[in-house]
Each structure stands twice: as C-alpha cells, then as structure tokens.
Design an enzyme around this catalytic site. Structure first.
Site, PDB file in Angstrom:
ATOM      1  N   GLY A  28      20.915  72.589  49.609  1.00 41.86           N
ATOM      2  CA  GLY A  28      20.816  73.324  50.859  1.00 41.86           C
ATOM      3  C   GLY A  28      21.277  72.452  52.015  1.00 41.86           C
ATOM      4  N   SER A  29      20.584  72.578  53.157  1.00 36.55           N
ATOM      5  CA  SER A  29      20.961  71.831  54.353  1.00 36.55           C
ATOM      6  C   SER A  29      21.038  70.327  54.070  1.00 36.55           C
ATOM      7  CB  SER A  29      19.943  72.137  55.461  1.00 36.55           C
ATOM      8  OG  SER A  29      20.137  71.289  56.562  1.00 36.55           O
ATOM      9  N   SER A  54      23.540  78.133  45.539  1.00 33.93           N
ATOM     10  CA  SER A  54      23.570  76.679  45.691  1.00 33.93           C
ATOM     11  C   SER A  54      24.314  76.039  44.523  1.00 33.93           C
ATOM     12  CB  SER A  54      22.149  76.107  45.740  1.00 33.93           C
ATOM     13  OG  SER A  54      21.544  76.441  46.954  1.00 33.93           O
ATOM     14  N   HIS A 109      11.265  64.357  53.595  1.00 37.92           N
ATOM     15  CA  HIS A 109      10.160  64.691  54.503  1.00 37.92           C
ATOM     16  C   HIS A 109       8.878  64.366  53.726  1.00 37.92           C
ATOM     17  CE1 HIS A 109       7.726  66.591  57.472  1.00 37.92           C
ATOM     18  NE2 HIS A 109       7.663  67.799  56.945  1.00 37.92           N
ATOM     19  N   GLU A 196       7.932  69.780  65.863  1.00 35.48           N
ATOM     20  CA  GLU A 196       8.483  71.136  65.721  1.00 35.48           C
ATOM     21  C   GLU A 196       7.499  72.196  66.214  1.00 35.48           C
ATOM     22  OE1 GLU A 196       9.712  70.557  61.720  1.00 35.48           O
ATOM     23  OE2 GLU A 196       7.896  71.340  60.802  1.00 35.48           O
ATOM     24  N   SER A 253      20.483  69.987  90.689  1.00 31.00           N
ATOM     25  CA  SER A 253      20.420  69.939  92.150  1.00 31.00           C
ATOM     26  C   SER A 253      19.073  69.361  92.595  1.00 31.00           C
ATOM     27  CB  SER A 253      20.568  71.355  92.717  1.00 31.00           C
ATOM     28  OG  SER A 253      19.401  72.100  92.415  1.00 31.00           O
TER      29      SER A 253
END
Ligand code: NDP
Ligand code: MG
Length: 335
Positions: A28-29, A54, A109, A196, A253
């Site tokens: 995947g990613s 995949s 992770h 997140e 600004s």
C-alpha cells in the site's frame, strides 16, 4: 531558549542488509515505497501479498510476489506494512509460524507492538522504522535524491544489531541523503496518534467545519466560507511547513497577524487544552487502541456512520463546486 541536540543519525550502513532477503508485507502507501526504494538501494526485495490489486501492482513493478506465509518463511527481514488494525491477524496466521531465531521484524508504526496486540517470540529483532511522511512522498523524494527522515527504535534486540539494522533500513528507504532520529516504540506511537487526533486530522477538520458553520449560520455565502476556512488553509500550512509559525507570520498581513495573535489563544483556550489532555490520556492508557480494535472486530459501525455523516456535510458539496472553478487543483492532487 536554545534547542537540545537532536539524536539525528545519518550513519546507516546499507551493507548490513546486503546479504539479507527482505520481504515487504503489504504493497500500500508505505509498502510500495519501501519495496521500490530498498530495491533501488541495491537490496533483495520480495513482496508478500494476498491476491488482488496490491499483488497485481507489485507484480507489474517487477517484484517477485508470493503469499504472505511463503514470504515470511523465506525472508531474513520481514517488514509488516499492512494496516495497523489487521497486523495482529496477519501476524498470527501468516508470520508467527515462520519466525525462526535471529529473524528481524520491522514495523513502520509502533501501534501493534506498543499496545501489546502482537507479542513476538523473544529470539528475534523487533524494529521500528517510521518515516515521517506518506509513501508517495517517500518515493518521490528518494527518486529526486532527497529523503524523508525516519524515527527508529528497537523493541527487541536479539541479534545485538537491531538498531544498526533499523538505521540501515531507514537509509535504504530514505536514500543516501536521509537520516533517522532514535526513539522508542512508545514515543513514536503515542506522539503519532496524538498528532493526528489533536491537530493533523481530528483537530483540523473539526476546526475548519466549526468555522465554516459559524459563517454560514451568520448568513454569509457558503462559497466564501469555504474559501476562507478551508481553501486558504493550505497557503498558511505551507508557510508554517517551510518556516515555522513566526516565518508564516512574516508572510501574512499585519492585520491577519494581529487577529492571529489576539484571537487564536482565545479559541484554543483552557477547555480545549483540557480535552487535549484527556485525548492524550486515552492514547497513553491504551483506551483508544482497544476501542479501535473492538470497532474493527464489530465491523466498523461507528467508523462507517461517522464517515458517511462527514460526506453529507454541506462543506463537501460546496467544496466540489468551488474546486471545479480551479482545475489546476486536480493536477496537483495527492490522492
Ligand atoms: P495501506 O492501507 O496504504 O496499505 C495496506 C496494505 O496492506 C495493502 O497493500 C493491503 O493489501 C495490505 N493488506 C491488508 N490486509 C492484508 C492481509 N490480510 N493480507 C495481505 N495484505 C494485506 O497502509 P499504510 O501503508 O498506510 O500503512 C502501513 C503501515 O505503515 C501502518 O503500520 C501505518 O501506521 C504505517 N505508516 C503509514 C503512514 C502513511 O502515511 N500512510 C506513515 C507512516 C507509517 P490489499 O490491497 O490486498 O488490501
Ligand atoms: Mg504520523
């Protein structure tokens, strides 16, 4: 206040991986970027997948693709890059039976390990290499000779080389120009979830929606509300990404800056901070992780209902119409 030195390591030694057979589980990613970059770093990479899109994409990219159990059995280093919530099932059924002593198990992770869903046998290395970016960016920067930094950690160091392997892997996916920050599974996992939830996804989408609703309820045209509260967010975020908050303030600004300085802290006041602490506590105690795993076991009733509710919000239909006025946005789409 001067910042403490960051334990940033650029000394990853790719030769530590050159004799290892590497299996990337999931394409995947993260999986596709790790597989492609490691192969382009000169390493031996196969992909473990199930039949479907995949599998086909990995095969089209020229990888040897095989079922997950076969990849796990053959590889010396196994990177488990399937969705966090499915990692336990894939691990139990298709990886654990093939984990002989001295193998290395890599995660991107810390979720499954830190919260104790996966408990690997003690005689293997358990390594974290968490790139600080999505797979497409990891691949793009690698191809340009640049690199995404990774967080690295060792949860188990059976071979005595776990952290060195992590640094080498980080170099292999990040490219020669990349480096890695040493941390722990706990720190990576808890800060990632908090980021997140509080800012990147949860806090930001709720803030944008609340501001949009405030303008629309006060009678302003929804298209203007969309421009002001969502579309222009990217411009500010890009400035912060490049130069920090003070850098962003130099580009806006003075009127915008005065409003920022005096109104921002009123919006994110004590109530919001108390809720942030509560959200963090639910992450630290494992409550969030358990809730998410249970939600998956039950077939995602809440996840699906809330996703649908989000899709039906007027900001989505207004957004579609406004974005159609700017076809160039389609050309720079990330997904
Ligand atoms: P994706 O959802 O993009 O990809 C998941 C992959 O896992 C797909 O190829 C899917 O294949 C495969 N898969 C799922 N279930 C199975 C199964 N039972 N058997 C075989 N293959 C399966 O996930 P990500 O790449 O986003 O996440 C992977 C890991 O990387 C996670 O731990 C995540 O937390 C971590 N991570 C993600 C980041 C990101 O930005 N996306 C950033 C840093 C870390 P199929 O097509 O067959 O469904
Ligand atoms: Mg993250």
């Amino acid at each position: 206040m001067s910042a403490p030195p960051i334990p940033y390591r650029t000394d990853g030694d790719l030769s530590l991986l050159s004799n290892l057979s590497i299996a990337i589980i999931g394409y995947g990613s993260q999986g596709h970027a790790h597989a492609l970059n490691l192969r382009d770093s000169g390493l031996q990479v196969m992909v473990g997948a199930r039949p479907g899109s995949s599998w086909d994409r990995a095969s089209e990219a020229g990888f040897e693709v095989c079922p997950v159990p076969e990849a796990a059995a053959r590889a010396d280093l196994i990177a488990l890059l399937v969705n966090d919530e499915f990692q336990l099932d894939v691990f139990k059924e298709s990886i654990a039976p093939y984990l002989s002593a001295g193998k290395r198990l890599v995660f991107a992770h810390g979720f499954a390990i830190h919260f104790g869903f996966i408990q690997p046998p003690p005689d293997i290395d358990v390594i974290l290499v968490a790139p600080k970016g999505p797979g497409r960016l990891i691949r793009k920067l690698f191809s340009e000779g640049l690199g995404v930094p990774s967080l690295v950690a060792a949860h188990q160091n059976a071979t005595g080389l776990a952290l060195d392997i992590a640094l080498a892997y980080a170099k292999g996916i990040g490219g020669p120009a990349s480096g890695a920050i040493e941390t722990s599974f706990k720190q990576e996992c808890e800060t990632d979830l908090f980021g997140e939830q509080a800012v990147l996804c949860g806090g930001m989408s709720a803030l944008v929606k609340a501001a949009f609703e405030t303008l629309v309820e006060a009678g302003y045209p929804p298209e203007l509300a969309y421009f002001e509260c969502l579309h222009e967010l990217k411009l500010t975020v890009d400035l912060m990404h490049e130069s920090g908050i003070s850098g962003m303030r130099k580009a806006i600004s003075d009127t915008a800056q005065f409003g920022d300085l005096t109104r921002g802290p009123r919006l994110i006041g004590e109530t919001v901070r108390a809720e942030m602490k509560q959200v963090l506590q639910e992450i630290q105690s494992g409550q969030f992780a358990r809730e998410w795993m249970e939600e998956n076991r039950a077939g995602r009733p809440l996840f699906n209902a809330l996703t649908e509710e989000g899709q039906d919000h007027p900001i989505e239909s207004v957004g579609e119409a406004v974005r159609a006025l700017m076809p160039w946005i389609q050309n720079s789409k990330k997904i």
